[in-house]
Motif scaffolding. Structure first.
Motif, PDB file in Angstrom:
ATOM      1  N   THR A  58       0.835  -1.192   0.000  1.00  0.00           N
ATOM      2  CA  THR A  58       0.000   0.000   0.000  1.00  0.00           C
ATOM      3  C   THR A  58       0.875   1.249   0.000  1.00  0.00           C
ATOM      4  O   THR A  58       2.067   1.197   0.328  1.00  0.00           O
ATOM      5  N   ARG A  59       0.270   2.378  -0.340  1.00  0.00           N
ATOM      6  CA  ARG A  59       1.050   3.616  -0.407  1.00  0.00           C
ATOM      7  C   ARG A  59       1.701   3.960   0.935  1.00  0.00           C
ATOM      8  O   ARG A  59       2.885   4.328   0.962  1.00  0.00           O
ATOM      9  N   PRO A  60       0.995   3.864   2.080  1.00  0.00           N
ATOM     10  CA  PRO A  60       1.670   4.153   3.351  1.00  0.00           C
ATOM     11  C   PRO A  60       2.855   3.224   3.614  1.00  0.00           C
ATOM     12  O   PRO A  60       3.881   3.655   4.152  1.00  0.00           O
ATOM     13  N   VAL A  61       2.720   1.955   3.237  1.00  0.00           N
ATOM     14  CA  VAL A  61       3.829   1.015   3.427  1.00  0.00           C
ATOM     15  C   VAL A  61       5.011   1.402   2.553  1.00  0.00           C
ATOM     16  O   VAL A  61       6.173   1.395   2.984  1.00  0.00           O
ATOM     17  N   ARG A  62       4.724   1.768   1.288  1.00  0.00           N
ATOM     18  CA  ARG A  62       5.802   2.172   0.382  1.00  0.00           C
ATOM     19  C   ARG A  62       6.500   3.433   0.885  1.00  0.00           C
ATOM     20  O   ARG A  62       7.738   3.523   0.865  1.00  0.00           O
ATOM     21  N   GLN A  63       5.722   4.398   1.340  1.00  0.00           N
ATOM     22  CA  GLN A  63       6.321   5.620   1.875  1.00  0.00           C
ATOM     23  C   GLN A  63       7.209   5.318   3.077  1.00  0.00           C
ATOM     24  O   GLN A  63       8.316   5.855   3.204  1.00  0.00           O
ATOM     25  N   ALA A  64       6.726   4.455   3.967  1.00  0.00           N
ATOM     26  CA  ALA A  64       7.501   4.123   5.158  1.00  0.00           C
ATOM     27  C   ALA A  64       8.806   3.426   4.792  1.00  0.00           C
ATOM     28  O   ALA A  64       9.862   3.697   5.382  1.00  0.00           O
ATOM     29  N   GLU A  65       8.760   2.542   3.809  1.00  0.00           N
ATOM     30  CA  GLU A  65       9.969   1.826   3.416  1.00  0.00           C
ATOM     31  C   GLU A  65      10.963   2.753   2.724  1.00  0.00           C
ATOM     32  O   GLU A  65      12.185   2.641   2.941  1.00  0.00           O
ATOM     33  N   LEU A  66      10.484   3.674   1.922  1.00  0.00           N
ATOM     34  CA  LEU A  66      11.389   4.650   1.313  1.00  0.00           C
ATOM     35  C   LEU A  66      12.003   5.554   2.382  1.00  0.00           C
ATOM     36  O   LEU A  66      13.185   5.921   2.284  1.00  0.00           O
ATOM     37  N   ASP A  67      11.239   5.893   3.399  1.00  0.00           N
ATOM     38  CA  ASP A  67      11.809   6.663   4.514  1.00  0.00           C
ATOM     39  C   ASP A  67      12.909   5.876   5.218  1.00  0.00           C
ATOM     40  O   ASP A  67      13.923   6.451   5.647  1.00  0.00           O
ATOM     41  N   ARG A  68      12.726   4.570   5.348  1.00  0.00           N
ATOM     42  CA  ARG A  68      13.775   3.739   5.953  1.00  0.00           C
ATOM     43  C   ARG A  68      15.029   3.748   5.080  1.00  0.00           C
ATOM     44  O   ARG A  68      16.152   3.783   5.592  1.00  0.00           O
ATOM     45  N   TRP A  69      14.825   3.711   3.761  1.00  0.00           N
ATOM     46  CA  TRP A  69      15.981   3.790   2.869  1.00  0.00           C
ATOM     47  C   TRP A  69      16.696   5.141   3.039  1.00  0.00           C
ATOM     48  O   TRP A  69      17.933   5.198   3.038  1.00  0.00           O
ATOM     49  N   ARG A  70      15.941   6.223   3.171  1.00  0.00           N
ATOM     50  CA  ARG A  70      16.576   7.529   3.392  1.00  0.00           C
ATOM     51  C   ARG A  70      17.426   7.506   4.659  1.00  0.00           C
ATOM     52  O   ARG A  70      18.561   8.003   4.675  1.00  0.00           O
ATOM     53  N   ALA A  71      16.866   6.937   5.715  1.00  0.00           N
ATOM     54  CA  ALA A  71      17.607   6.863   6.975  1.00  0.00           C
ATOM     55  C   ALA A  71      18.835   5.974   6.837  1.00  0.00           C
ATOM     56  O   ALA A  71      19.903   6.275   7.399  1.00  0.00           O
ATOM     57  N   ASP A  72      18.711   4.887   6.073  1.00  0.00           N
ATOM     58  CA  ASP A  72      19.849   3.984   5.895  1.00  0.00           C
ATOM     59  C   ASP A  72      20.968   4.649   5.095  1.00  0.00           C
ATOM     60  O   ASP A  72      22.157   4.419   5.364  1.00  0.00           O
ATOM     61  N   ILE A  73      20.614   5.467   4.103  1.00  0.00           N
ATOM     62  CA  ILE A  73      21.644   6.188   3.343  1.00  0.00           C
ATOM     63  C   ILE A  73      22.318   7.223   4.239  1.00  0.00           C
ATOM     64  O   ILE A  73      23.549   7.379   4.222  1.00  0.00           O
ATOM     65  N   ASP A  74      21.541   7.930   5.051  1.00  0.00           N
ATOM     66  CA  ASP A  74      22.139   8.877   5.986  1.00  0.00           C
ATOM     67  C   ASP A  74      23.106   8.159   6.935  1.00  0.00           C
ATOM     68  O   ASP A  74      24.220   8.640   7.197  1.00  0.00           O
ATOM     69  N   ALA A  75      22.691   7.004   7.439  1.00  0.00           N
ATOM     70  CA  ALA A  75      23.547   6.248   8.353  1.00  0.00           C
ATOM     71  C   ALA A  75      24.822   5.786   7.658  1.00  0.00           C
ATOM     72  O   ALA A  75      25.903   5.779   8.259  1.00  0.00           O
ATOM     73  N   LEU A  76      24.713   5.410   6.387  1.00  0.00           N
ATOM     74  CA  LEU A  76      25.887   5.012   5.613  1.00  0.00           C
ATOM     75  C   LEU A  76      26.928   6.122   5.594  1.00  0.00           C
ATOM     76  O   LEU A  76      28.132   5.880   5.808  1.00  0.00           O
ATOM     77  N   TYR A  77      26.473   7.352   5.363  1.00  0.00           N
ATOM     78  CA  TYR A  77      27.401   8.478   5.288  1.00  0.00           C
ATOM     79  C   TYR A  77      27.858   8.957   6.663  1.00  0.00           C
ATOM     80  O   TYR A  77      28.792   9.749   6.763  1.00  0.00           O
ATOM     81  N   GLN A  78      27.221   8.458   7.698  1.00  0.00           N
ATOM     82  CA  GLN A  78      27.667   8.743   9.069  1.00  0.00           C
ATOM     83  C   GLN A  78      28.567   7.635   9.615  1.00  0.00           C
ATOM     84  O   GLN A  78      28.923   7.632  10.798  1.00  0.00           O
ATOM     85  N   GLY A  79      28.934   6.683   8.719  1.00  0.00           N
ATOM     86  CA  GLY A  79      29.823   5.596   9.121  1.00  0.00           C
ATOM     87  C   GLY A  79      29.131   4.469   9.841  1.00  0.00           C
ATOM     88  O   GLY A  79      29.788   3.670  10.521  1.00  0.00           O
ATOM     89  N   ARG A  80      27.797   4.364   9.698  1.00  0.00           N
ATOM     90  CA  ARG A  80      27.042   3.307  10.365  1.00  0.00           C
ATOM     91  C   ARG A  80      26.202   2.523   9.344  1.00  0.00           C
ATOM     92  O   ARG A  80      24.973   2.517   9.425  1.00  0.00           O
ATOM     93  N   PRO A  81      26.837   1.861   8.382  1.00  0.00           N
ATOM     94  CA  PRO A  81      26.058   1.151   7.365  1.00  0.00           C
ATOM     95  C   PRO A  81      25.293  -0.028   7.958  1.00  0.00           C
ATOM     96  O   PRO A  81      25.790  -0.717   8.855  1.00  0.00           O
ATOM     97  N   VAL A  82      24.090  -0.228   7.475  1.00  0.00           N
ATOM     98  CA  VAL A  82      23.318  -1.421   7.826  1.00  0.00           C
ATOM     99  C   VAL A  82      23.618  -2.482   6.772  1.00  0.00           C
ATOM    100  O   VAL A  82      24.322  -2.233   5.791  1.00  0.00           O
TER     101      VAL A  82
END
Length: 282
Positions: A58-82
């Motif tokens: 569903t759209r809310p699920v897709r939005q939430a998962e893309l937000d998780r990807w945004r957070a994961d990319i931020d964490a990657l550049y902060q030296g904390r890759p998942v």
């Protein structure tokens, strides 16, 4: 309010690889191993976020998962890759890949995930092309080893050329999904205001809209080749192959025409082999 269940994380899944025989796969084979593996890691990221936008629930699920990807990319550049961004650590370090380009790709996928795109204005269409195609190009040209200024110019033009080609090739399939990427201004010029995708692609003058978009794509291909020709052959090999192969698709849909029913086009094997030969693949 009903809580929306989040999809289970799939961080341990194997990275997606391009299909053998695809233009992308063939182009990446031209690269030295470190650059090739970096491109595969970028491809896996792009495939993962594209799958979320197209088939992620569903759209809310897709939005939430893309937000998780945004957070994961931020964490990657902060030296904390998942786990699912770990394969990007080396490419980011070795080739200077920019966080904002990864985030732009996610933002482009969000444009499809939040709501179906239907007849965007030309500025929105250009933004979409920049995010889903030219941002990938900006990541790619750094891996290819192109000079910065010409690499960014190449990504700008080639991304738009390839994405407009995709749009023209896929108008029927997109309409079946409730999407229409043809620009609002061109649709209004043939008398269409706020059409549904099905209404637009069935209009007797839709060919005028598609032909106009094809001319824009051709202009981007010409600019792409101008940049490629003034740069060394080695770092532009993959870009040469992609431009040559995708241009065959554009020429094929123009040659087929726009009247319904529109048969799915695919360049002939000999034409694709010719592109590969010209650019030193085989």
């Amino acid at each position: 309010m009903t809580a929306v269940a989040s999809p289970a994380p799939q961080e341990e899944a194997a990275p997606a690889l391009p299909a053998a025989g695809s233009s992308f796969y063939t182009a990446m084979r031209l690269l030295p191993k470190p650059r090739r593996e970096a491109m595969y890691a970028v491809y896996a990221f792009c495939r993962a976020v594209d799958d979320v936008a197209d088939d992620g629930g569903t759209r809310p699920v897709r939005q939430a998962e893309l937000d998780r990807w945004r957070a994961d990319i931020d964490a990657l550049y902060q030296g904390r890759p998942v786990a699912r961004t770990r394969d990007l650590v080396g490419p980011v370090r070795d080739f200077g890949l920019k966080r904002e380009d990864f985030q732009a790709v996610i933002d482009g996928m969000a444009m499809d995930a939040v709501e179906d795109i239907v007849a965007p204005d030309e500025a929105t269409l250009d933004l979409y092309c920049d995010r889903v195609a030219s941002a990938v190009g900006r990541l790619s040209v750094r891996i290819f080893g192109m000079p910065e200024a010409d690499g960014i110019r190449l990504a700008w033009h080639q991304g738009r050329a390839l994405q407009l080609t995709n749009i023209l090739r896929d108008i029927d399939e997109d309409a079946e999904r409730g999407r229409l990427y043809l620009p609002r201004e061109k649709l209004r010029a043939i008398g269409l205001t706020d059409p549904t995708p099905a209404q637009a692609i069935a209009h007797p003058r839709i060919g005028e809209v598609c032909a106009g978009l094809a001319r824009e794509a051709e202009a981007h291909y010409r600019a792409t080749w101008e940049i490629i020709r003034r740069n060394p052959r080695r770092p532009t090999k993959a870009a040469r192959l992609m431009a040559g192969a995708y241009h065959l698709y554009l020429k094929a849909v123009v040659r087929r025409g726009w009247a319904a029913p529109r048969a799915r086009v695919k360049p002939g094997k000999l034409a694709l082999i010719g592109v590969a030969l010209r650019h030193g693949v085989i």
